[in-house]
Design a protein around this motif. Sequence first.
Motif, PDB file in Angstrom:
ATOM      1  N   GLN A   1      -7.924  -7.002 -45.049  1.00  0.00           N
ATOM      2  CA  GLN A   1      -7.697  -8.406 -44.716  1.00  0.00           C
ATOM      3  C   GLN A   1      -6.987  -9.153 -45.843  1.00  0.00           C
ATOM      4  O   GLN A   1      -6.165 -10.035 -45.590  1.00  0.00           O
ATOM      5  N   TYR A   2      -7.293  -8.812 -47.076  1.00  0.00           N
ATOM      6  CA  TYR A   2      -6.752  -9.531 -48.229  1.00  0.00           C
ATOM      7  C   TYR A   2      -5.580  -8.793 -48.887  1.00  0.00           C
ATOM      8  O   TYR A   2      -5.157  -9.158 -49.983  1.00  0.00           O
ATOM      9  N   ARG A   3      -5.056  -7.806 -48.231  1.00  0.00           N
ATOM     10  CA  ARG A   3      -4.036  -6.946 -48.846  1.00  0.00           C
ATOM     11  C   ARG A   3      -2.757  -7.704 -49.209  1.00  0.00           C
ATOM     12  O   ARG A   3      -2.005  -7.268 -50.090  1.00  0.00           O
ATOM     13  N   ARG A   4      -2.494  -8.841 -48.546  1.00  0.00           N
ATOM     14  CA  ARG A   4      -1.282  -9.615 -48.836  1.00  0.00           C
ATOM     15  C   ARG A   4      -1.602 -11.015 -49.371  1.00  0.00           C
ATOM     16  O   ARG A   4      -0.712 -11.873 -49.408  1.00  0.00           O
ATOM     17  N   HIS A   5      -2.815 -11.234 -49.776  1.00  0.00           N
ATOM     18  CA  HIS A   5      -3.204 -12.557 -50.283  1.00  0.00           C
ATOM     19  C   HIS A   5      -2.608 -12.762 -51.683  1.00  0.00           C
ATOM     20  O   HIS A   5      -2.881 -11.991 -52.599  1.00  0.00           O
ATOM     21  N   PRO A   6      -1.785 -13.794 -51.875  1.00  0.00           N
ATOM     22  CA  PRO A   6      -1.127 -13.988 -53.176  1.00  0.00           C
ATOM     23  C   PRO A   6      -2.067 -14.411 -54.298  1.00  0.00           C
ATOM     24  O   PRO A   6      -1.689 -14.353 -55.463  1.00  0.00           O
ATOM     25  N   GLY A   7      -3.289 -14.842 -53.953  1.00  0.00           N
ATOM     26  CA  GLY A   7      -4.240 -15.232 -54.989  1.00  0.00           C
ATOM     27  C   GLY A   7      -5.091 -14.092 -55.501  1.00  0.00           C
ATOM     28  O   GLY A   7      -5.902 -14.266 -56.406  1.00  0.00           O
ATOM     29  N   VAL A   8      -4.917 -12.905 -54.904  1.00  0.00           N
ATOM     30  CA  VAL A   8      -5.678 -11.719 -55.315  1.00  0.00           C
ATOM     31  C   VAL A   8      -4.756 -10.810 -56.126  1.00  0.00           C
ATOM     32  O   VAL A   8      -3.659 -10.463 -55.680  1.00  0.00           O
TER      33      VAL A   8
ATOM     34  N   LEU B   1     -25.380   0.794 -45.396  1.00  0.00           N
ATOM     35  CA  LEU B   1     -24.567   1.156 -46.561  1.00  0.00           C
ATOM     36  C   LEU B   1     -23.156   0.604 -46.419  1.00  0.00           C
ATOM     37  O   LEU B   1     -22.600   0.004 -47.346  1.00  0.00           O
ATOM     38  N   ASP B   2     -22.575   0.783 -45.263  1.00  0.00           N
ATOM     39  CA  ASP B   2     -21.228   0.307 -44.970  1.00  0.00           C
ATOM     40  C   ASP B   2     -21.123  -1.207 -45.174  1.00  0.00           C
ATOM     41  O   ASP B   2     -20.214  -1.710 -45.852  1.00  0.00           O
ATOM     42  N   ALA B   3     -22.080  -1.940 -44.610  1.00  0.00           N
ATOM     43  CA  ALA B   3     -22.068  -3.402 -44.715  1.00  0.00           C
ATOM     44  C   ALA B   3     -22.263  -3.866 -46.155  1.00  0.00           C
ATOM     45  O   ALA B   3     -21.597  -4.797 -46.619  1.00  0.00           O
ATOM     46  N   GLY B   4     -23.173  -3.219 -46.879  1.00  0.00           N
ATOM     47  CA  GLY B   4     -23.435  -3.614 -48.264  1.00  0.00           C
ATOM     48  C   GLY B   4     -22.244  -3.391 -49.165  1.00  0.00           C
ATOM     49  O   GLY B   4     -21.898  -4.246 -49.996  1.00  0.00           O
ATOM     50  N   VAL B   5     -21.588  -2.255 -48.999  1.00  0.00           N
ATOM     51  CA  VAL B   5     -20.392  -1.967 -49.800  1.00  0.00           C
ATOM     52  C   VAL B   5     -19.280  -2.941 -49.435  1.00  0.00           C
ATOM     53  O   VAL B   5     -18.526  -3.403 -50.303  1.00  0.00           O
ATOM     54  N   GLY B   6     -19.178  -3.292 -48.154  1.00  0.00           N
ATOM     55  CA  GLY B   6     -18.173  -4.266 -47.734  1.00  0.00           C
ATOM     56  C   GLY B   6     -18.392  -5.627 -48.360  1.00  0.00           C
ATOM     57  O   GLY B   6     -17.435  -6.316 -48.731  1.00  0.00           O
ATOM     58  N   LEU B   7     -19.647  -6.034 -48.496  1.00  0.00           N
ATOM     59  CA  LEU B   7     -19.957  -7.314 -49.120  1.00  0.00           C
ATOM     60  C   LEU B   7     -19.518  -7.337 -50.580  1.00  0.00           C
ATOM     61  O   LEU B   7     -18.940  -8.313 -51.055  1.00  0.00           O
ATOM     62  N   VAL B   8     -19.776  -6.232 -51.290  1.00  0.00           N
ATOM     63  CA  VAL B   8     -19.331  -6.135 -52.682  1.00  0.00           C
ATOM     64  C   VAL B   8     -17.809  -6.208 -52.760  1.00  0.00           C
ATOM     65  O   VAL B   8     -17.235  -6.890 -53.620  1.00  0.00           O
ATOM     66  N   GLY B   9     -17.133  -5.514 -51.840  1.00  0.00           N
ATOM     67  CA  GLY B   9     -15.670  -5.539 -51.825  1.00  0.00           C
ATOM     68  C   GLY B   9     -15.125  -6.933 -51.605  1.00  0.00           C
ATOM     69  O   GLY B   9     -14.138  -7.336 -52.229  1.00  0.00           O
ATOM     70  N   ARG B  10     -15.776  -7.688 -50.731  1.00  0.00           N
ATOM     71  CA  ARG B  10     -15.319  -9.055 -50.482  1.00  0.00           C
ATOM     72  C   ARG B  10     -15.456  -9.908 -51.745  1.00  0.00           C
ATOM     73  O   ARG B  10     -14.603 -10.752 -52.035  1.00  0.00           O
ATOM     74  N   CYS B  11     -16.531  -9.686 -52.498  1.00  0.00           N
ATOM     75  CA  CYS B  11     -16.702 -10.421 -53.757  1.00  0.00           C
ATOM     76  C   CYS B  11     -15.627 -10.033 -54.772  1.00  0.00           C
ATOM     77  O   CYS B  11     -15.085 -10.895 -55.477  1.00  0.00           O
ATOM     78  N   LEU B  12     -15.299  -8.750 -54.844  1.00  0.00           N
ATOM     79  CA  LEU B  12     -14.272  -8.298 -55.782  1.00  0.00           C
ATOM     80  C   LEU B  12     -12.905  -8.893 -55.468  1.00  0.00           C
ATOM     81  O   LEU B  12     -12.061  -9.010 -56.356  1.00  0.00           O
TER      82      LEU B  12
END
Length: 226
Positions: A79-86, A197-208
Motif C-alpha cells: 500500500q505504501y510502496r509509492r508514498h513519497p513520505g516513506v 501471526l500474520d496480523a501482528g507482523v502486518g501491524l509492525v510493518g505498518r508502524c515501520l
Amino acid sequence: MEAVLARMRALDERLPAQDGVAVFNRVYLTVTETLYERISHGGFPAPRRARELSARFAERYLSAVEADRPPACWRPLLQYRRHPGVRPLQHALAGINAHIGHDLALAVVATCHSLDCEPRALEADFDRVGDTLVALEERIREDLMPGPDLLEIADPLTHLLGSWSLERARSGAWAAARLLWTLRRSPELAEEFEESLDAGVGLVGRCLLTPTSRIPRTTWTFAPLA
C-alpha cells in the motif's frame, strides 16, 4: 532456487527503481544469489535441506507480491510502496519484517512436511540462512541509510530504526515454526495462530512505514489492494 532467482530478476526489471517493493527486491535478490552460491559450494552441511528451505522461503515472498489478496503482513508495504513520505530504508525494513516475521516460520513448516523431518533437523540450516539474512539487514542499512545530518533532522526515522530488531524477529520465527509444527494435528488452532501471526507482523510493518516527512495529500495515493 534457480526458478525463484529468475522470478526475482524479472521483478527487478519490471518495477520502477523507486518502487518500495523494488527496493526490497534488489537487496533480497543479492542476498539470495549469495545464499545460492554458498549452498552450491559446500557452505551448508545438508545442501538439499538448505536449498529446499531457501526456495520455499523466497517463494512465499514472490507469491505475496504477485497475489490479488496478499497476506496481511505484506499489505502495508504494497500500500505504501509509492508514498513519497516513506524512505527507501523503511520500505526495505518493512519487507524484511514481513519476510522473516511471517514467511520464515511457514517456510520451515513447509520444508519439514516436504522432507518428512522435524524442525530440529533444520535448525543448523535455519541458523545459517539467518546469518545470511543478517547480511541483508547490514547491506540495507549500508546502502540506504541517510547521512548523519539527515538522520538528525528526521528524528522519527531514527526512532523507527531503533524499534525493530532482526535478531528478535529471527528468534520469533523459529519459535513460531516450532509451535506451528506442534499444532499440525490441530488444523483449526494452527490456522488461528497463523492468522494472528500474520496480523501482528502486518501491524509492525505498518508502524515501520510511518511517513517521516510531511507530504501534501494531493501528491500521493495508496496502491490499491483487492
